[in-house]
Write a protein that holds these residues in place. Sequence first.
Motif, mmCIF file in Angstrom:
data_model
loop_
_atom_site.group_PDB
_atom_site.id
_atom_site.type_symbol
_atom_site.label_atom_id
_atom_site.label_comp_id
_atom_site.label_asym_id
_atom_site.label_seq_id
_atom_site.Cartn_x
_atom_site.Cartn_y
_atom_site.Cartn_z
ATOM 1 N N ARG A 203 0.826 -1.209 0.000
ATOM 2 C CA ARG A 203 0.000 0.000 0.000
ATOM 3 C C ARG A 203 0.863 1.262 0.000
ATOM 4 O O ARG A 203 0.498 2.269 -0.611
ATOM 5 N N ILE A 204 1.991 1.240 0.679
ATOM 6 C CA ILE A 204 2.918 2.372 0.641
ATOM 7 C C ILE A 204 3.430 2.559 -0.786
ATOM 8 O O ILE A 204 3.587 3.684 -1.272
ATOM 9 N N GLY A 205 3.680 1.432 -1.480
ATOM 10 C CA GLY A 205 4.112 1.501 -2.872
ATOM 11 C C GLY A 205 3.063 2.154 -3.754
ATOM 12 O O GLY A 205 3.383 2.976 -4.624
ATOM 13 N N VAL A 206 1.785 1.809 -3.539
ATOM 14 C CA VAL A 206 0.704 2.448 -4.298
ATOM 15 C C VAL A 206 0.618 3.928 -3.923
ATOM 16 O O VAL A 206 0.471 4.803 -4.789
ATOM 17 N N GLY A 207 0.722 4.212 -2.629
ATOM 18 C CA GLY A 207 0.644 5.594 -2.155
ATOM 19 C C GLY A 207 1.724 6.480 -2.738
ATOM 20 O O GLY A 207 1.521 7.684 -2.912
ATOM 21 N N PHE A 208 2.864 5.908 -3.064
ATOM 22 C CA PHE A 208 3.976 6.645 -3.671
ATOM 23 C C PHE A 208 3.540 7.341 -4.963
ATOM 24 O O PHE A 208 4.077 8.394 -5.324
ATOM 25 N N THR A 209 2.553 6.797 -5.645
ATOM 26 C CA THR A 209 2.108 7.344 -6.937
ATOM 27 C C THR A 209 0.904 8.270 -6.816
ATOM 28 O O THR A 209 0.445 8.823 -7.819
ATOM 29 N N VAL A 210 0.361 8.430 -5.597
ATOM 30 C CA VAL A 210 -0.845 9.228 -5.386
ATOM 31 C C VAL A 210 -0.504 10.459 -4.551
ATOM 32 O O VAL A 210 0.039 10.304 -3.451
ATOM 33 N N PRO A 211 -0.770 11.675 -4.986
ATOM 34 C CA PRO A 211 -1.508 12.050 -6.196
ATOM 35 C C PRO A 211 -0.599 12.376 -7.380
ATOM 36 O O PRO A 211 -1.057 13.006 -8.338
#
Length: 562
Positions: A203-211
């Motif tokens: 989830r931290i990896g996904v969060g890296f791209t948001v926003p």
Amino acid sequence: MDMDDVLAEIGEWGRYQKLVVWLILLPGVLPCGFHAYDQLFMAAVPPHWCRVPELDPWVQNHMNHVINISIPFENKDGTWKPNECNVYVRNYSTLSKLSGLQQFINVPFDTPTKFCDHGWHFDRSDYISTVVTEWNLVCDKKFYLTLALMLFGVGGLVGNYIFGYVQDSLGRRPAFFIYLAIQCFFGIATAFARDYTTWLIFRIGVGFTVPAILGTPYVLAIELVGTKKRTLCTILINIAYSLALILLAILVWAIRDWRLLALSTTLPFVSFFLFWWALPESPRWLLARGKFQEADKIFRKIARMNKTRLPPNYLTLLKRKYDSDRLLSKKSDTQHYGVLDLFKTPNLCQKTLIITFIWFTNTSVYVGLSYYAPALGGDEFLNFFLAGAVELPTYIFLWPAMDWIGRRWTLCASMIIGGVACLATFLVKNDSEITLALYCIGKMGISSSFVVLPLMASELYPTVVRGLGMSMSSVLGMLGPIFIPLVNYLGGEMLILPLLIMGVLLIAGGISSLLLPETLGQTLPQSLADGEKIGIGCMNLCNTRDQKEENKLKMKSEETAV
């Protein structure tokens, strides 16, 4: 001649720009909208109560009896509900048949309780499976969910900072696909996590791209069109983001298993890699980098699809213009500008602090209200759907309002109205329907201010420090999504507490906006000296339409003098 002059000849909003914006850039907003909030439903917390192994045979058909004889009740938000973390200490092994179970219904007042030591039963009526039900992330592990949202925000802060360098050094197009690859990898990997720690890392990896991943559709749309269509593109991008939230609400309503949800919010975007052959690089970025031949190919394609003609010798004129700009830039390299320049003069320092505070307020409240939607009570899927849907009407009046009453009063009114609505929930805290209506008004207010603020900030910061100012204010503003989950965590004991805190923030931001000068009709400040000419502390009720006309006359006289 510059690029705006070229676009004036070949089309500022022609067939080419419309196709790119409508078919590529607007869909490109969806990954950010989906991944920013799908975690709320992956980690949803269904109603739960302590498991008593001896009573397992009766759970399926006699759940109410099981709860009544084993679980103490507590008053929560005016309603008596089963305690989620404690169980009565009783001799349950004597229960071997239904008649025995019935005789235990009357529980003595002084019956002791203890913490659940055999796990929990979860109400599966709304969710088949969440990370909470799979790994028992309740009671003493309840904070794990808040921690996950906070670290998701930290990943976004770091990723957004790095994205700026990637986008400026490699280009808008490669930056988008690099972050799309990161998002798809970690988004798909999320579905195969076997424990909380692994899930958290993904989830931290996904969060890296948001926003950050939203940056390319936004910037590229602005850079492909003429100056008169930039406001339109800004509104369209925000509408696309609101539609992404609505689509996500429908998706999470249809898919109640967190692993399937992780795949459903990621796999469709793998197809976006097909955009590689259709998505153009920003011609403005190419010109700034001296890649004139590559920019020429894009200009010719735009002219061909728009059925227009390029100006004669335009490329030579562009080279001369940008070579001249680079030469002037080299000569001015002796004057380096840094973040400290934003605080050198009292005027610019005050504007920087106010803009940054309002940016922090906007980001905190927008994300906070979006996170809070499922916790409002009632149908959490409908709540989240409304949270996205109520943003759409704001864009109908927002566009003319910015040109009629000005940026400052539009920003102030949006935040004050939203803040008052959030604070008013205290008066109706026992009425869930009115609370939901006030929440929607608050969401409309913050959605409006979130559109106005970046535009107003870009018009206040001088050109020489505009990039630094916008970057610093937005990065510090992103501290909000890191801490706002704590505010919602406090709402576990008092439902309206987060709304009250966010209401106070909105009103404080709205009042602060009146300390900023109006920028409607103002020429953009170029140097720090120009920035000092734009006043501060002008809390007046002057007619911004008169200001606009006065500014037009002033600019016209200056042009005549030149």
